[in-house]
Design a protein around this motif. Sequence first.
Motif, short mmCIF file in Angstrom:
data_model
loop_
_atom_site.label_atom_id
_atom_site.label_comp_id
_atom_site.label_asym_id
_atom_site.label_seq_id
_atom_site.Cartn_x
_atom_site.Cartn_y
_atom_site.Cartn_z
N ASP A 69 -7.31 0.01 -6.55
CA ASP A 69 -7.33 -1.35 -6.04
C ASP A 69 -6.48 -2.26 -6.93
O ASP A 69 -5.95 -1.84 -7.94
N MET A 123 -8.94 -2.79 4.21
CA MET A 123 -8.64 -3.55 2.99
C MET A 123 -9.44 -4.84 3.02
O MET A 123 -9.33 -5.63 3.95
N VAL A 149 0.86 -1.18 0.00
CA VAL A 149 0.00 0.00 0.00
C VAL A 149 0.89 1.23 0.00
O VAL A 149 1.78 1.36 0.85
N LEU A 186 -9.45 -1.47 -1.35
CA LEU A 186 -9.28 -0.47 -0.31
C LEU A 186 -10.61 0.23 -0.07
O LEU A 186 -11.23 0.73 -1.01
N VAL A 212 -11.05 4.93 2.79
CA VAL A 212 -9.71 5.51 2.80
C VAL A 212 -9.80 7.00 3.13
O VAL A 212 -10.52 7.76 2.49
#
Length: 495
Positions: A308, A216, A200, A289, A292
């Motif tokens: 993603d 996630m 990430v 994800l 976020v």
Amino acid sequence: MTNKKTKGLVVSTTSLLIFCACFIVGIGLAAAAPSVSIDPALVDGLAPGDPFSVDVNVDSDGSTLSALELSLEYDNAFSVTGATYSGLMGPQNSDVFIVQDLTDDGEISFAIADATPAAQAGSLLTVDFEVKVGAADGLYPLDLMDVMLVNGGDAIPGVVINDGEAEIGDGVVVPGEDPFVQIVADPGVFGEGDVFDAVVSLDSVDDTVSAVEFDMMYHSGALSVTGATYNGLMGPESTDVFIVQDLTDDGEISFALADATPFPQAGDFLTIHFEVKAGAADGFYDLDLKDVTVVDGAAPLPDLDVFDDTVELSSVPTVPPVEGIELMPGWSLISIPETLENASIDNVLQDFNSSVIDSIFYDNACTGAMEVPTDFEPLKAYWIHNNLTESVVINDDYLIPQVPSTPASLTLCEGWNAIGHTADVELSAEISLTSIDDCYSKVKGPWMPTTNEYAFVGYNGVEGVINGNHVGTDVFNMNMYEGFYVFVDEECVLA
């Protein structure tokens, strides 16, 4: 706002029709596990105001299906204008009960119960969308969430979820233009017991970062999270840098980081370690994800892009490379980079009769016709059909280049052109397609016969991984004997 961009041949009329049908709409494959899928997997070429529809397909893989529930998440670039039940489990009446919520808030919900259950496979629901006026170009996810298939009173295990995407404009959202967070998994195909990492990363561009938070989502029936390593991007964990993470192996992990001395940030900040579980079904699995947030002081960053990724699992063992051109069962897309000593179809395919290799075509963009060739010409890509249920190999003894020979060139016409690789070594599209750099925008390939789809879509002028299999041409690799399609805006010459 967060933007989710995640040899001699007798050619029968039947085989030509089969090819054309497969080429246009793709070939359906028998499911290896229960599945719920968005179809088509990609809707592209959209513009603000355009309507489009996707089907939610269900395959219970022989299990009796008595009930189903799911949600479909979409970006606020789209509006839901309706949804139509297909009647797959029978007409809605006293035996079939349906509940659906189409509130246009980024998520729709659907549930159905059947008093007379049976195994099911087909389209369950058609969802109608419209692209909102002012929606930005980009690649947006259509994510299936909270999916459950029920047999009697028990959930059917091992359901594979295949999400979709919708592309507005050319679909290119370039990391670095806006702040972004992305997850990128190790490349390759993984099997039972294999381990891999997913990284990430963050680029805040010019904004300072005081905190980062995300969840996630992954398929806990196929993958295990074995750990996660903070990479020290915002400094070592201390009184200034505070980290909270929840790695409970339940299909969702959470991570949060706060920094008392914030700065702009760009780089990897977390490596997540995975292992493929025993019995994991073959297929593509999303690493999504969710939720976020990147905070600058007290305010979340606006216009944050989120990218993603997807990993492929396969129980088929890796085998050493073949000497020549391997033709998998079904259709392959192949090419020859150089003029051959003997380029006739009869010579190159001399090991196979017309019951094995029963069709071969060149898709000529300049004439708009599927042409049956007599010779293999360099830089052209050819569709070739292996009628067996096992692979065959064109022996490299029949692929000897002519020496000396004139460097090959091929005129391309506006639209999608079937092309071959220009060298006998692997090169990036950025290098291989230098001669047409000013006139092409996209390249896709190679064709994967096992899944009947293109492995990657490359975007000229873009670098790195964009989202899933959408990449820049600097990392889009082209190899000897592979075929590709390139989109050009005007007539030009590939050399």
